[in-house]
Design a protein around this motif. Structure first.
Motif, PDB file in Angstrom:
ATOM      1  N   ARG A 430       0.462  -1.287   0.550  1.00 36.79           N
ATOM      2  CA  ARG A 430      -0.433   0.463  -0.359  1.00 36.79           C
ATOM      3  C   ARG A 430       0.515   1.048  -0.012  1.00 36.79           C
ATOM      4  O   ARG A 430       0.466   1.755  -0.450  1.00 36.79           O
ATOM      5  CB  ARG A 430      -0.656   0.025   1.404  1.00 36.79           C
ATOM      6  CG  ARG A 430      -2.056  -1.127   1.111  1.00 36.79           C
ATOM      7  CD  ARG A 430      -3.006  -1.076   2.166  1.00 36.79           C
ATOM      8  NE  ARG A 430      -2.906  -1.503   3.410  1.00 36.79           N
ATOM      9  CZ  ARG A 430      -3.075  -0.601   4.283  1.00 36.79           C
ATOM     10  NH1 ARG A 430      -3.793   0.470   4.514  1.00 36.79           N
ATOM     11  NH2 ARG A 430      -2.050  -0.216   5.798  1.00 36.79           N
ATOM     12  N   LEU A 431       1.694   1.112   0.345  1.00 40.61           N
ATOM     13  CA  LEU A 431       2.953   2.292   0.810  1.00 40.61           C
ATOM     14  C   LEU A 431       3.273   2.910  -0.550  1.00 40.61           C
ATOM     15  O   LEU A 431       3.538   3.724  -1.187  1.00 40.61           O
ATOM     16  CB  LEU A 431       4.271   2.190   1.870  1.00 40.61           C
ATOM     17  CG  LEU A 431       4.867   3.486   1.667  1.00 40.61           C
ATOM     18  CD1 LEU A 431       6.176   3.255   3.198  1.00 40.61           C
ATOM     19  CD2 LEU A 431       6.490   3.127   0.751  1.00 40.61           C
ATOM     20  N   ARG A 432       4.319   1.677  -1.595  1.00 39.59           N
ATOM     21  CA  ARG A 432       4.422   1.925  -2.880  1.00 39.59           C
ATOM     22  C   ARG A 432       2.958   2.505  -3.740  1.00 39.59           C
ATOM     23  O   ARG A 432       3.579   3.053  -4.734  1.00 39.59           O
ATOM     24  CB  ARG A 432       5.017   0.284  -3.541  1.00 39.59           C
ATOM     25  CG  ARG A 432       5.962  -0.109  -2.572  1.00 39.59           C
ATOM     26  CD  ARG A 432       6.352  -1.435  -2.794  1.00 39.59           C
ATOM     27  NE  ARG A 432       6.260  -1.002  -4.081  1.00 39.59           N
ATOM     28  CZ  ARG A 432       7.417  -1.359  -5.511  1.00 39.59           C
ATOM     29  NH1 ARG A 432       8.702  -1.260  -4.046  1.00 39.59           N
ATOM     30  NH2 ARG A 432       7.716  -1.238  -6.485  1.00 39.59           N
ATOM     31  N   ALA A 433       1.925   2.031  -3.430  1.00 38.69           N
ATOM     32  CA  ALA A 433       0.959   2.089  -4.275  1.00 38.69           C
ATOM     33  C   ALA A 433       0.605   3.706  -3.998  1.00 38.69           C
ATOM     34  O   ALA A 433       0.083   4.205  -4.874  1.00 38.69           O
ATOM     35  CB  ALA A 433      -0.935   1.448  -3.905  1.00 38.69           C
ATOM     36  N   MET A 434       0.789   4.325  -2.524  1.00 41.31           N
ATOM     37  CA  MET A 434       0.996   5.855  -2.072  1.00 41.31           C
ATOM     38  C   MET A 434       1.746   6.704  -3.075  1.00 41.31           C
ATOM     39  O   MET A 434       1.752   7.291  -3.366  1.00 41.31           O
ATOM     40  CB  MET A 434       0.235   5.923  -1.249  1.00 41.31           C
ATOM     41  CG  MET A 434       0.746   7.258  -0.924  1.00 41.31           C
ATOM     42  SD  MET A 434      -0.834   8.262  -0.695  1.00 41.31           S
ATOM     43  CE  MET A 434      -2.203   7.877  -0.101  1.00 41.31           C
ATOM     44  N   ALA A 435       2.617   6.289  -3.540  1.00 40.55           N
ATOM     45  CA  ALA A 435       4.015   6.467  -3.291  1.00 40.55           C
ATOM     46  C   ALA A 435       3.764   6.824  -5.152  1.00 40.55           C
ATOM     47  O   ALA A 435       4.174   7.816  -5.833  1.00 40.55           O
ATOM     48  CB  ALA A 435       4.635   5.570  -3.303  1.00 40.55           C
ATOM     49  N   GLU A 436       3.366   5.858  -6.206  1.00 40.27           N
ATOM     50  CA  GLU A 436       3.006   6.711  -7.078  1.00 40.27           C
ATOM     51  C   GLU A 436       2.256   6.916  -7.423  1.00 40.27           C
ATOM     52  O   GLU A 436       2.041   8.267  -7.920  1.00 40.27           O
ATOM     53  CB  GLU A 436       2.408   4.707  -6.898  1.00 40.27           C
ATOM     54  CG  GLU A 436       3.551   3.727  -7.835  1.00 40.27           C
ATOM     55  CD  GLU A 436       3.236   2.369  -8.249  1.00 40.27           C
ATOM     56  OE1 GLU A 436       2.041   2.477  -9.226  1.00 40.27           O
ATOM     57  OE2 GLU A 436       3.842   0.599  -8.388  1.00 40.27           O
ATOM     58  N   ARG A 437       1.049   7.219  -6.102  1.00 37.83           N
ATOM     59  CA  ARG A 437       0.494   8.102  -6.258  1.00 37.83           C
ATOM     60  C   ARG A 437       0.485   9.488  -6.516  1.00 37.83           C
ATOM     61  O   ARG A 437       0.284  10.695  -6.738  1.00 37.83           O
ATOM     62  CB  ARG A 437      -1.025   8.198  -5.170  1.00 37.83           C
ATOM     63  CG  ARG A 437      -2.194   6.862  -5.361  1.00 37.83           C
ATOM     64  CD  ARG A 437      -3.732   7.395  -4.688  1.00 37.83           C
ATOM     65  NE  ARG A 437      -3.823   8.251  -4.602  1.00 37.83           N
ATOM     66  CZ  ARG A 437      -4.730   8.590  -3.426  1.00 37.83           C
ATOM     67  NH1 ARG A 437      -5.006   7.967  -2.639  1.00 37.83           N
ATOM     68  NH2 ARG A 437      -5.217   9.716  -3.594  1.00 37.83           N
TER      69      ARG A 437
END
Length: 457
Positions: A430-437
């Protein structure tokens, strides 16, 4: 005559059997944040002037209020305890030693004394709660967890008062990023005491760090009708509810909570000042007009000028004074902080530096603020408070970067702050997904909105 033992078998000087049970009730009420406990301890001391730990507890409570004006009263309770030291137990003398170190401003010594007590008497509830609470304002989160674990394994469900050990453990686990265990222990504590505010507080932090705003609202709302029956710590629980509403974009409700519950009038209490100032700053970063509400915080700051022993309060005072245009009082505050540095007071150097940075931000000197605060952003954690409270540093840094049109820096800071918000492999994804956002965001307002979100659920 040998002292009687309390409900956990610890010898306690100066009380008869009935008074020992009364003291146990007082400890329960103290650690579930019931009001009026200090007055009741005073009454118990009137009936039992030889009660050593009663004098110590009153000294602890006075110091916990966090105002320099309370030092004479704390010294008075210390002197009364010292007069009884010859007939006290070794454990009680260590408590007296702890209070002496606190009054003298020797923070390392007071912590060591309490650790020495728990190493030998792990069922000392007073030492356990004092130590875990004191460590909150040092920023040493690993030591907070270690201190909780020093005592908790010795307590069983059959040990009287065992439920009162669970909330500090839950909070320490949460601050160490162990969210599942923290939630488990917070819920266990709440099962015993549904309005255990420290357990509710620990649970709120779990919800905050995991972006579970709806659950956070539900947990606090379930007891909201009773919150104002408790002492001033209730304001911080209301602050958490406001933080969840902020994450949901319900800004009118945030302002209403600020006006009705968090800071309805000027306050001398350091948490009230911290709560209101940090919330107003977050609202302004999101573009919410806050009217003249900074004046209320500034009134509180001015009334306690140079008084706060909890150094984390100082940057919040500075921000309120600057935002309300009280330049003369602001200058006096910064000068007072510099004087504390020259006097060698604990945390003074970091507190003065962070406060100077907050003054730069509030004056619109964003580049100067960034230069100073970027270098301080991890050192500032030594002023204590929770990850959620310390997040104000990153809130201001990101906003300042956006104010000077440095979107790459804003994105970098946003990703950096995520590192405190994951604890397992699922969180990592989820952290990686937020970083992509964050990396895909091209508008400043989008980046600002990401400040009120944790990891997406």
């Amino acid at each position: 005559m040998l002292p009687l033992t309390d409900v956990r078998g610890l010898p306690t000087t100066g009380l008869d059997a009935a008074q020992l049970l009364q003291f146990e009730t007082l400890l329960t009420d103290l650690y579930t944040y019931r009001p009026g406990v200090q007055t009741r301890v005073d009454a118990l001391l009137q009936a039992a002037p030889g009660f050593v730990l009663g004098h110590v507890l009153r000294g602890y409570a006075t110091m916990t209020d966090g105002l320099r004006s309370g030092l004479p009263e704390a010294r008075r309770f210390l002197a009364q305890a010292q007069q009884l030291a010859a007939g006290a137990t070794e454990r009680e003398r260590l408590h007296i030693q702890t209070l002496q170190a606190w009054v003298d401003g020797r923070g390392a010594d007071r912590l060591q004394s309490l650790e020495d007590i728990l190493a030998r008497w792990p069922l000392d509830l007073l030492a356990y709660r004092q130590l875990t609470a004191m460590l909150f304002w040092t920023g040493d989160k690993r030591r907070q967890l270690a201190s909780a674990l020093l005592a908790v394994p010795h307590w069983t469900p059959d040990t009287p008062g065992q439920a009162l050990t669970l909330a500090p453990l839950a909070f320490a686990l949460e601050e160490d990023g162990r969210y599942a265990l923290a939630e488990q222990h917070a819920l266990q504590a709440l099962a015993h005491h549904p309005t255990d505010l420290w357990a509710l507080h620990a649970l709120a932090h779990v919800h905050e760090m995991q972006g579970r705003a709806q659950e956070g609202v539900a947990a606090i709302s379930a007891v909201a009708h009773r919150l104002n029956d408790f002492n001033l710590f209730r304001g911080h629980v209301w602050w958490h509810l406001a933080m969840f509403r902020l994450a949901q974009g319900r800004m009118d409700e945030v302002l209403e909570l600020l006006d009705r519950q968090i800071l309805p009038a000027p306050s001398l209490f350091y948490l009230d000042i911290q709560n209101a100032a940090s919330l107003l700053a977050r609202l302004e970063i999101q573009g919410v007009p806050v009217g003249d509400r900074w004046e209320r915080v500034a009134d509180s700051a001015e009334q306690t000028l140079g008084q706060h022993l909890v150094v984390f309060t100082a940057p919040h005072q500075v921000m309120a004074l600057a935002r309300s245009g009280r330049t003369q009082v602001l200058a006096q505050t910064l000068q007072g902080l510099d004087s504390d540095v020259r006097a060698g007071l604990e945390q003074a150097q970091t507190g003065a530096a962070v406060s100077a940075a907050f003054a730069l931000y509030s004056a619109g000197k964003y580049r100067e603020f960034l230069q100073l605060m970027r270098a301080l952003r991890y050192e500032a954690a030594s002023l204590g408070a929770s990850h959620a409270q310390q997040d104000l540093y990153f809130q201001l840094l990101v906003d300042a970067a956006l104010q000077v049109d440095d979107l790459p820096l804003a994105r970098s800071l946003l990703k950096e702050r995520l590192t405190k918000r994951f604890s397992d492999a699922a969180d990592w994804q989820r952290l990686r997904a937020m970083a992509e956002r964050i990396d895909k965001a091209t508008e400043p307002q989008t980046l600002r909105q990401l400040l009120v979100q944790a990891l997406p659920c």
